[in-house]
Design an enzyme around this catalytic site. Structure first.
Site, PDB file in Angstrom:
ATOM      1  N   LYS A  65     -29.500  -5.465  57.667  1.00  0.00           N
ATOM      2  CA  LYS A  65     -28.809  -6.637  57.110  1.00  0.00           C
ATOM      3  C   LYS A  65     -27.414  -6.852  57.711  1.00  0.00           C
ATOM      4  O   LYS A  65     -26.914  -7.962  57.726  1.00  0.00           O
ATOM      5  CB  LYS A  65     -28.708  -6.524  55.580  1.00  0.00           C
ATOM      6  N   ASP A 102     -30.643 -14.086  47.861  1.00  0.00           N
ATOM      7  CA  ASP A 102     -30.650 -13.330  46.600  1.00  0.00           C
ATOM      8  C   ASP A 102     -29.753 -13.955  45.532  1.00  0.00           C
ATOM      9  O   ASP A 102     -30.131 -13.980  44.350  1.00  0.00           O
ATOM     10  CB  ASP A 102     -30.220 -11.876  46.839  1.00  0.00           C
TER      11      ASP A 102
HETATM   12  P1  NAP Z   1     -29.085  -0.494  47.432  1.00  0.00           P
HETATM   13  O1  NAP Z   1     -28.143  -1.269  48.278  1.00  0.00           O
HETATM   14  O2  NAP Z   1     -29.739   0.728  47.998  1.00  0.00           O
HETATM   15  O3  NAP Z   1     -28.303  -0.070  46.097  1.00  0.00           O
HETATM   16  C1  NAP Z   1     -28.903   0.806  45.188  1.00  0.00           C
HETATM   17  C2  NAP Z   1     -28.068   0.845  43.909  1.00  0.00           C
HETATM   18  O4  NAP Z   1     -28.790   1.656  42.962  1.00  0.00           O
HETATM   19  C3  NAP Z   1     -26.699   1.483  44.077  1.00  0.00           C
HETATM   20  O5  NAP Z   1     -25.797   0.870  43.197  1.00  0.00           O
HETATM   21  C4  NAP Z   1     -26.973   2.942  43.665  1.00  0.00           C
HETATM   22  O6  NAP Z   1     -25.848   3.608  43.168  1.00  0.00           O
HETATM   23  C5  NAP Z   1     -27.942   2.732  42.527  1.00  0.00           C
HETATM   24  N1  NAP Z   1     -28.764   3.885  42.254  1.00  0.00           N
HETATM   25  C6  NAP Z   1     -29.717   4.443  43.054  1.00  0.00           C
HETATM   26  N2  NAP Z   1     -30.282   5.506  42.457  1.00  0.00           N
HETATM   27  C7  NAP Z   1     -29.653   5.646  41.255  1.00  0.00           C
HETATM   28  C8  NAP Z   1     -29.786   6.566  40.184  1.00  0.00           C
HETATM   29  N3  NAP Z   1     -30.670   7.567  40.222  1.00  0.00           N
HETATM   30  N4  NAP Z   1     -28.993   6.420  39.096  1.00  0.00           N
HETATM   31  C9  NAP Z   1     -28.099   5.391  39.041  1.00  0.00           C
HETATM   32  N5  NAP Z   1     -27.925   4.479  40.028  1.00  0.00           N
HETATM   33  C10 NAP Z   1     -28.688   4.629  41.125  1.00  0.00           C
HETATM   34  O7  NAP Z   1     -30.287  -1.405  46.915  1.00  0.00           O
HETATM   35  P2  NAP Z   1     -30.317  -3.001  46.729  1.00  0.00           P
HETATM   36  O8  NAP Z   1     -30.823  -3.619  47.964  1.00  0.00           O
HETATM   37  O9  NAP Z   1     -29.002  -3.425  46.191  1.00  0.00           O
HETATM   38  O10 NAP Z   1     -31.486  -3.148  45.638  1.00  0.00           O
HETATM   39  C11 NAP Z   1     -31.298  -2.719  44.296  1.00  0.00           C
HETATM   40  C12 NAP Z   1     -32.552  -3.049  43.478  1.00  0.00           C
HETATM   41  O11 NAP Z   1     -32.708  -4.463  43.397  1.00  0.00           O
HETATM   42  C13 NAP Z   1     -33.860  -2.513  44.073  1.00  0.00           C
HETATM   43  O12 NAP Z   1     -34.659  -2.033  43.022  1.00  0.00           O
HETATM   44  C14 NAP Z   1     -34.490  -3.731  44.713  1.00  0.00           C
HETATM   45  O13 NAP Z   1     -35.911  -3.643  44.755  1.00  0.00           O
HETATM   46  C15 NAP Z   1     -34.030  -4.812  43.761  1.00  0.00           C
HETATM   47  N6  NAP Z   1     -34.005  -6.165  44.379  1.00  0.00           N
HETATM   48  C16 NAP Z   1     -34.791  -7.102  43.837  1.00  0.00           C
HETATM   49  C17 NAP Z   1     -34.768  -8.393  44.348  1.00  0.00           C
HETATM   50  C18 NAP Z   1     -35.633  -9.455  43.719  1.00  0.00           C
HETATM   51  O14 NAP Z   1     -35.807 -10.511  44.324  1.00  0.00           O
HETATM   52  N7  NAP Z   1     -36.152  -9.230  42.538  1.00  0.00           N
HETATM   53  C19 NAP Z   1     -33.932  -8.689  45.441  1.00  0.00           C
HETATM   54  C20 NAP Z   1     -33.130  -7.695  45.975  1.00  0.00           C
HETATM   55  C21 NAP Z   1     -33.176  -6.416  45.436  1.00  0.00           C
HETATM   56  P3  NAP Z   1     -24.852   4.423  44.151  1.00  0.00           P
HETATM   57  O15 NAP Z   1     -23.906   3.394  44.710  1.00  0.00           O
HETATM   58  O16 NAP Z   1     -24.183   5.384  43.266  1.00  0.00           O
HETATM   59  O17 NAP Z   1     -25.710   5.070  45.205  1.00  0.00           O
END
Ligand code: NAP
Length: 281
Positions: A65, A102
């Site tokens: 990205k 998003d």
């Molecule tokens: P990302 O950049 O990898 O961020 C992950 C986030 O989750 C960080 O804030 C991380 O915290 C936290 N996290 C991971 N494991 C954790 C745990 N065990 N306990 C507490 N916090 C934890 O991922 P992203 O791209 O932002 O995506 C996040 C979620 O949104 C995913 O599930 C993804 O599938 C979903 N999503 C959905 C859509 C949709 O259209 N519905 C679109 C985009 C994303 P730290 O900073 O502490 O590591």
């Protein structure tokens, strides 16, 4: 045949391909959504190839990205502010323009649930790319305050600082006692972490929310997370990530083809797909 693609590595999900290919078929467009699992060294070459007229554009997932930005002609303001380009449209002159689906996808899902955003206080769990899009979207849609709660406090602080010009954003570490108060006073709580998908549990305690709060979980695999289950049990308005997933796909499709109402066809295709429930890649 026209082309679109998703680039990333590894590519675990086919949801976007299912949705876009169904929409291409439905609207009689001879095009296909390809899954391109490419190496870091292949990004520049791949992007250059999409300048050819057969391409509508492409989408980007982790880890490209950021990398992709250097190879584009333009990045739209919101995507720049969010710090994530997840979609690119090829303009008729061959220029490649990066944008983010998003933030508008999330706000469309909120509106679809009949939930207002003007003047609300929201709690957003997470500080990754999805959380940044949600916070930007909420502030752009008139939220009065967003409290960002994240396991790693520094990332929440960086997000709050990056969005400070747009509105009131407070950063808290997940274990901070102030989180309970923020939850008890908010109109909306959003899970933008991977909790519920990759790890069991919920990113925040649903029992602390007011009776009129809405809960949005960005996770869509599994479709019913512990968070959605707990919020439903409490009788709160709640949605999983499917509405946002479909809304953001509809936005990308519209930018590529000019057809703005592909959402229902996309949703139908997802629901008919046997990979949805199982989380099949
Ligand atoms: P990302 O950049 O990898 O961020 C992950 C986030 O989750 C960080 O804030 C991380 O915290 C936290 N996290 C991971 N494991 C954790 C745990 N065990 N306990 C507490 N916090 C934890 O991922 P992203 O791209 O932002 O995506 C996040 C979620 O949104 C995913 O599930 C993804 O599938 C979903 N999503 C959905 C859509 C949709 O259209 N519905 C679109 C985009 C994303 P730290 O900073 O502490 O590591």
């Amino acid at each position: 045949m026209r082309r679109v693609a998703l680039i990333g590595r590894p590519l675990r999900r086919r949801h976007s391909q299912i949705m876009h290919d169904a929409a291409f078929r439905h609207f009689g467009i001879d095009a296909h959504y390809e899954l391109a699992e490419i190496e870091p060294g292949e990004v520049a070459g791949f992007v250059a190839a999409t300048r050819a007229p057969e391409w509508f554009g492409f989408q980007i997932t982790a880890p490209y990205k950021q990398d992709v930005v250097a190879h584009l002609d333009e990045v739209e303001g919101p995507a720049r502010a969010i710090g994530a380009v997840n979609s690119v449209v090829r303009r008729d002159d061959g220029a490649l323009v990066g944008f983010n689906t998003d933030a508008p996808g999330f706000i469309a899902a909120v509106r679809g649930a009949g939930v207002g955003t003007a003047g609300i206080r929201a709690v957003v769990a997470g500080a990754g790319g999805a959380a940044r899009a949600v916070v930007w979207g909420l502030l752009d849609a008139g939220a009065a305050e967003v409290v960002v709660v994240n396991r790693t406090r520094e990332r929440a602080e960086a997000l709050a600082e990056a969005m400070a010009d747009l509105g009131r954003v407070t950063a808290l570490a997940a274990g901070d006692p102030a989180v309970a108060q923020a939850l008890s006073e908010c109109g909306m709580a959003v899970n933008a972490t991977t909790v519920g998908m990759t790890t069991p549990g919920t990113a925040f305690d649903v029992s602390l929310l007011p009776e009129d709060a809405a809960v949005f979980d960005l996770v869509y695999v599994p479709p019913v997370t512990e968070l959605v289950e707990a919020a439903t049990r409490r009788g709160l308005v709640t949605r999983n990530g499917l509405d946002m997933l479909v809304a953001q796909a509809e936005i990308a499709f519209a930018r590529w083809t000019g057809i703005a109402d592909a959402g229902p066809v996309m949703r139908q295709a997802l629901e008919a797909w046997d990979g949805l429930e199982s989380g099949q890649a």
